[in-house]
Motif scaffolding. Structure first.
Motif, PDB file in Angstrom:
ATOM      1  N   ILE A  32      49.635 -19.857 -76.109  1.00  0.00           N
ATOM      2  CA  ILE A  32      50.495 -18.541 -75.644  1.00  0.00           C
ATOM      3  C   ILE A  32      50.009 -17.327 -75.727  1.00  0.00           C
ATOM      4  CG2 ILE A  32      52.632 -17.412 -76.114  1.00  0.00           C
ATOM      5  CD1 ILE A  32      53.716 -20.340 -77.237  1.00  0.00           C
ATOM      6  N   ARG A  33      49.613 -16.837 -74.610  1.00  0.00           N
ATOM      7  CA  ARG A  33      49.178 -15.444 -74.735  1.00  0.00           C
ATOM      8  C   ARG A  33      50.237 -14.381 -74.045  1.00  0.00           C
ATOM      9  NH1 ARG A  33      45.963 -19.109 -72.270  1.00  0.00           N
ATOM     10  NH2 ARG A  33      43.756 -19.353 -72.903  1.00  0.00           N
ATOM     11  N   GLY A  34      50.396 -13.046 -74.787  1.00  0.00           N
ATOM     12  CA  GLY A  34      51.100 -12.189 -74.479  1.00  0.00           C
ATOM     13  C   GLY A  34      51.293 -11.062 -75.402  1.00  0.00           C
ATOM     14  N   ASP A  35      52.409 -10.318 -75.399  1.00  0.00           N
ATOM     15  CA  ASP A  35      52.762  -9.192 -76.320  1.00  0.00           C
ATOM     16  C   ASP A  35      53.964  -9.320 -77.213  1.00  0.00           C
ATOM     17  OD1 ASP A  35      50.914  -7.075 -74.744  1.00  0.00           O
ATOM     18  OD2 ASP A  35      52.211  -7.746 -73.240  1.00  0.00           O
ATOM     19  N   ILE A  36      53.644  -9.035 -78.410  1.00  0.00           N
ATOM     20  CA  ILE A  36      54.853  -9.228 -79.432  1.00  0.00           C
ATOM     21  C   ILE A  36      55.980  -8.384 -79.127  1.00  0.00           C
ATOM     22  CG2 ILE A  36      55.425  -8.937 -81.765  1.00  0.00           C
ATOM     23  CD1 ILE A  36      52.614  -9.590 -82.468  1.00  0.00           C
ATOM     24  N   VAL A  37      57.222  -9.139 -78.866  1.00  0.00           N
ATOM     25  CA  VAL A  37      58.400  -8.301 -78.635  1.00  0.00           C
ATOM     26  C   VAL A  37      58.924  -8.002 -80.203  1.00  0.00           C
ATOM     27  CG1 VAL A  37      60.704  -8.239 -77.877  1.00  0.00           C
ATOM     28  CG2 VAL A  37      58.999  -9.399 -76.667  1.00  0.00           C
ATOM     29  N   THR A  45      58.877 -13.258 -81.509  1.00  0.00           N
ATOM     30  CA  THR A  45      59.218 -13.391 -79.863  1.00  0.00           C
ATOM     31  C   THR A  45      58.093 -12.739 -79.200  1.00  0.00           C
ATOM     32  OG1 THR A  45      61.731 -13.203 -80.542  1.00  0.00           O
ATOM     33  CG2 THR A  45      61.013 -12.718 -78.262  1.00  0.00           C
ATOM     34  N   VAL A  46      57.669 -13.409 -78.099  1.00  0.00           N
ATOM     35  CA  VAL A  46      56.471 -12.870 -77.421  1.00  0.00           C
ATOM     36  C   VAL A  46      56.747 -12.985 -75.967  1.00  0.00           C
ATOM     37  CG1 VAL A  46      54.070 -13.200 -76.839  1.00  0.00           C
ATOM     38  CG2 VAL A  46      54.776 -13.738 -78.983  1.00  0.00           C
ATOM     39  N   HIS A  47      56.394 -12.038 -75.336  1.00  0.00           N
ATOM     40  CA  HIS A  47      56.664 -11.902 -73.806  1.00  0.00           C
ATOM     41  C   HIS A  47      55.285 -12.232 -73.204  1.00  0.00           C
ATOM     42  CE1 HIS A  47      58.050 -10.414 -69.790  1.00  0.00           C
ATOM     43  NE2 HIS A  47      57.249 -10.067 -69.620  1.00  0.00           N
ATOM     44  N   ARG A  48      55.237 -13.382 -72.852  1.00  0.00           N
ATOM     45  CA  ARG A  48      54.112 -13.993 -72.176  1.00  0.00           C
ATOM     46  C   ARG A  48      53.539 -13.611 -70.771  1.00  0.00           C
ATOM     47  NH1 ARG A  48      54.329 -20.623 -72.908  1.00  0.00           N
ATOM     48  NH2 ARG A  48      56.213 -20.448 -71.227  1.00  0.00           N
ATOM     49  N   ARG A  49      52.395 -13.493 -70.624  1.00  0.00           N
ATOM     50  CA  ARG A  49      51.519 -12.989 -69.474  1.00  0.00           C
ATOM     51  C   ARG A  49      52.227 -13.443 -68.199  1.00  0.00           C
ATOM     52  NH1 ARG A  49      45.354 -13.808 -70.301  1.00  0.00           N
ATOM     53  NH2 ARG A  49      44.873 -12.641 -72.107  1.00  0.00           N
ATOM     54  N   SER A  50      52.787 -14.838 -68.329  1.00  0.00           N
ATOM     55  CA  SER A  50      53.357 -15.650 -67.157  1.00  0.00           C
ATOM     56  C   SER A  50      54.958 -14.889 -66.720  1.00  0.00           C
ATOM     57  CB  SER A  50      53.567 -16.906 -67.355  1.00  0.00           C
ATOM     58  OG  SER A  50      54.302 -17.052 -68.547  1.00  0.00           O
ATOM     59  N   GLY A  51      55.420 -13.998 -67.551  1.00  0.00           N
ATOM     60  CA  GLY A  51      56.612 -13.319 -67.358  1.00  0.00           C
ATOM     61  C   GLY A  51      57.711 -13.499 -68.258  1.00  0.00           C
ATOM     62  N   ASP A  52      57.627 -14.836 -69.031  1.00  0.00           N
ATOM     63  CA  ASP A  52      58.778 -15.364 -69.594  1.00  0.00           C
ATOM     64  C   ASP A  52      58.899 -14.779 -70.911  1.00  0.00           C
ATOM     65  OD1 ASP A  52      56.703 -16.859 -69.730  1.00  0.00           O
ATOM     66  OD2 ASP A  52      57.980 -18.817 -70.264  1.00  0.00           O
ATOM     67  N   THR A  53      59.777 -15.023 -71.751  1.00  0.00           N
ATOM     68  CA  THR A  53      59.848 -14.699 -73.195  1.00  0.00           C
ATOM     69  C   THR A  53      60.240 -15.891 -74.082  1.00  0.00           C
ATOM     70  OG1 THR A  53      60.322 -12.225 -72.668  1.00  0.00           O
ATOM     71  CG2 THR A  53      60.900 -13.181 -74.953  1.00  0.00           C
ATOM     72  N   VAL A  54      59.140 -16.391 -74.884  1.00  0.00           N
ATOM     73  CA  VAL A  54      59.568 -17.495 -76.001  1.00  0.00           C
ATOM     74  C   VAL A  54      59.590 -16.982 -77.253  1.00  0.00           C
ATOM     75  CG1 VAL A  54      58.234 -18.956 -74.164  1.00  0.00           C
ATOM     76  CG2 VAL A  54      57.015 -17.698 -75.998  1.00  0.00           C
ATOM     77  N   VAL A 176      48.865 -10.993 -78.737  1.00  0.00           N
ATOM     78  CA  VAL A 176      48.488 -12.152 -79.447  1.00  0.00           C
ATOM     79  C   VAL A 176      48.010 -13.364 -78.440  1.00  0.00           C
ATOM     80  CG1 VAL A 176      50.069 -11.627 -81.232  1.00  0.00           C
ATOM     81  CG2 VAL A 176      51.135 -12.628 -79.222  1.00  0.00           C
ATOM     82  N   PHE A 177      47.228 -14.200 -79.203  1.00  0.00           N
ATOM     83  CA  PHE A 177      46.875 -15.684 -78.619  1.00  0.00           C
ATOM     84  C   PHE A 177      47.559 -16.461 -79.745  1.00  0.00           C
ATOM     85  CE2 PHE A 177      43.915 -19.191 -78.744  1.00  0.00           C
ATOM     86  CZ  PHE A 177      44.026 -19.446 -77.535  1.00  0.00           C
ATOM     87  N   VAL A 178      48.430 -17.357 -79.315  1.00  0.00           N
ATOM     88  CA  VAL A 178      49.074 -18.146 -80.291  1.00  0.00           C
ATOM     89  C   VAL A 178      48.743 -19.721 -79.803  1.00  0.00           C
ATOM     90  CG1 VAL A 178      51.196 -18.957 -81.342  1.00  0.00           C
ATOM     91  CG2 VAL A 178      50.884 -16.511 -80.690  1.00  0.00           C
ATOM     92  N   VAL A 179      48.338 -20.258 -80.693  1.00  0.00           N
ATOM     93  CA  VAL A 179      48.313 -21.884 -80.508  1.00  0.00           C
ATOM     94  C   VAL A 179      49.388 -22.385 -81.197  1.00  0.00           C
ATOM     95  CG1 VAL A 179      46.999 -24.110 -81.014  1.00  0.00           C
ATOM     96  CG2 VAL A 179      45.708 -21.748 -80.478  1.00  0.00           C
ATOM     97  N   ALA A 180      50.210 -23.248 -80.523  1.00  0.00           N
ATOM     98  CA  ALA A 180      51.536 -23.590 -80.745  1.00  0.00           C
ATOM     99  C   ALA A 180      51.865 -25.047 -80.152  1.00  0.00           C
ATOM    100  CB  ALA A 180      52.639 -22.740 -80.349  1.00  0.00           C
ATOM    101  N   VAL A 193      46.063 -15.208 -83.362  1.00  0.00           N
ATOM    102  CA  VAL A 193      44.947 -14.157 -83.310  1.00  0.00           C
ATOM    103  C   VAL A 193      46.052 -13.277 -82.793  1.00  0.00           C
ATOM    104  CG1 VAL A 193      42.827 -13.672 -82.695  1.00  0.00           C
ATOM    105  CG2 VAL A 193      43.308 -16.014 -82.969  1.00  0.00           C
ATOM    106  N   VAL A 194      45.825 -12.082 -83.606  1.00  0.00           N
ATOM    107  CA  VAL A 194      46.782 -10.725 -83.064  1.00  0.00           C
ATOM    108  C   VAL A 194      45.687  -9.501 -82.939  1.00  0.00           C
ATOM    109  CG1 VAL A 194      46.968 -10.150 -85.358  1.00  0.00           C
ATOM    110  CG2 VAL A 194      48.666  -9.338 -83.936  1.00  0.00           C
ATOM    111  N   GLU A 195      46.134  -8.883 -81.882  1.00  0.00           N
ATOM    112  CA  GLU A 195      45.513  -7.342 -81.843  1.00  0.00           C
ATOM    113  C   GLU A 195      45.453  -6.607 -82.954  1.00  0.00           C
ATOM    114  OE1 GLU A 195      45.973  -3.390 -79.106  1.00  0.00           O
ATOM    115  OE2 GLU A 195      46.982  -5.236 -78.729  1.00  0.00           O
ATOM    116  N   LYS A 196      44.221  -6.003 -83.219  1.00  0.00           N
ATOM    117  CA  LYS A 196      44.141  -5.156 -84.599  1.00  0.00           C
ATOM    118  C   LYS A 196      43.000  -3.930 -84.240  1.00  0.00           C
ATOM    119  CE  LYS A 196      44.011  -5.210 -89.426  1.00  0.00           C
ATOM    120  NZ  LYS A 196      43.713  -6.061 -90.690  1.00  0.00           N
TER     121      LYS A 196
END
Length: 203
Positions: A32-37, A45-54, A176-180, A193-196
């Motif tokens: 899962i790749r995206g931005d933390i909501v 909660t992460v808004h993915r690059r693909s446009g959905d939120t998981v 973030v990059f999340v292996v789930a 793995v989170v942006e810092k």
């Protein structure tokens, strides 16, 4: 906690986190790749690059790490690296990012396999046998159990290694990059793995 114990915990955390770059196809992870909501309780909660939120369940012991930039020149013969790459029409590999593993994580996910960063994308986790300066970057001669290959690393490609992070770094707006793994209609984080400090996960 003694210094020895602290060091041991740090090494284990880095070794676990390094697997985020080294899942073999047999493991069939969800990346899962995206931005933390938000992080509310144990739900990320992460808004993915693909446009959905998981929504992703995060346990208190879920490994979280960050990355720091290093120089292409820091890759030496004997380094163990993970590199995402694309295959050109000529069959040659060109890196899109390179992770230099800490020594404690040497051998993690060793091999060459398909990756999910786009068409013709692959991941190679291998030992660096030779570094050659080329016209468009550096050519790495890599070897792993069962094979070998070469990849060109352009000068502008991100080169990173792991840096410490905690759950407190899981803040809104951070990439973030999340292996789930699937958990019903949602997911359960295996590692994050989170942006810092301005360094976002390039994988």
């Amino acid at each position: 906690m003694s210094i020895r114990i602290k060091l041991g915990v740090s090494i284990v955390t880095l070794a676990l986190a390094s697997a985020a770059f080294a899942q073999t196809p047999a493991a069939k992870p969800t990346r899962i790749r995206g931005d933390i909501v938000s992080l509310s309780g144990d739900t990320l909660t992460v808004h993915r690059r693909s446009g959905d939120t998981v929504k992703i369940a995060v346990k208190s012991d879920t490994p979280v790490t960050a990355l720091k930039n290093i120089k292409l020149q820091d890759i030496k013969p004997g380094s163990f690296v993970g590199t995402a790459a694309t295959t050109g029409t000529d069959g040659k590999l060109t890196a899109t990012e390179v992770l230099v593993f800490p020594e404690a994580a040497r051998g993690t996910g060793e091999g060459h396999y398909a990756w999910d960063l786009g068409p013709q994308s692959s991941m190679t986790n291998a030992n660096v046998d030779q570094v050659v300066q080329g016209t468009s970057g550096r050519d790495l001669k890599l070897s792993y159990k069962g094979g070998s290959n070469a990849v060109t690393v352009p000068e502008n490609v991100p080169v990173v290694t792991f840096a410490p992070a905690t759950h407190d770094d899981l803040k809104p707006g951070k990439k973030v990059f999340v292996v789930a793994s699937p958990a019903g209609s949602d997911f359960a984080a295996q590692r994050i793995v989170v942006e810092k400090d301005g360094v976002a996960p390039p994988m």
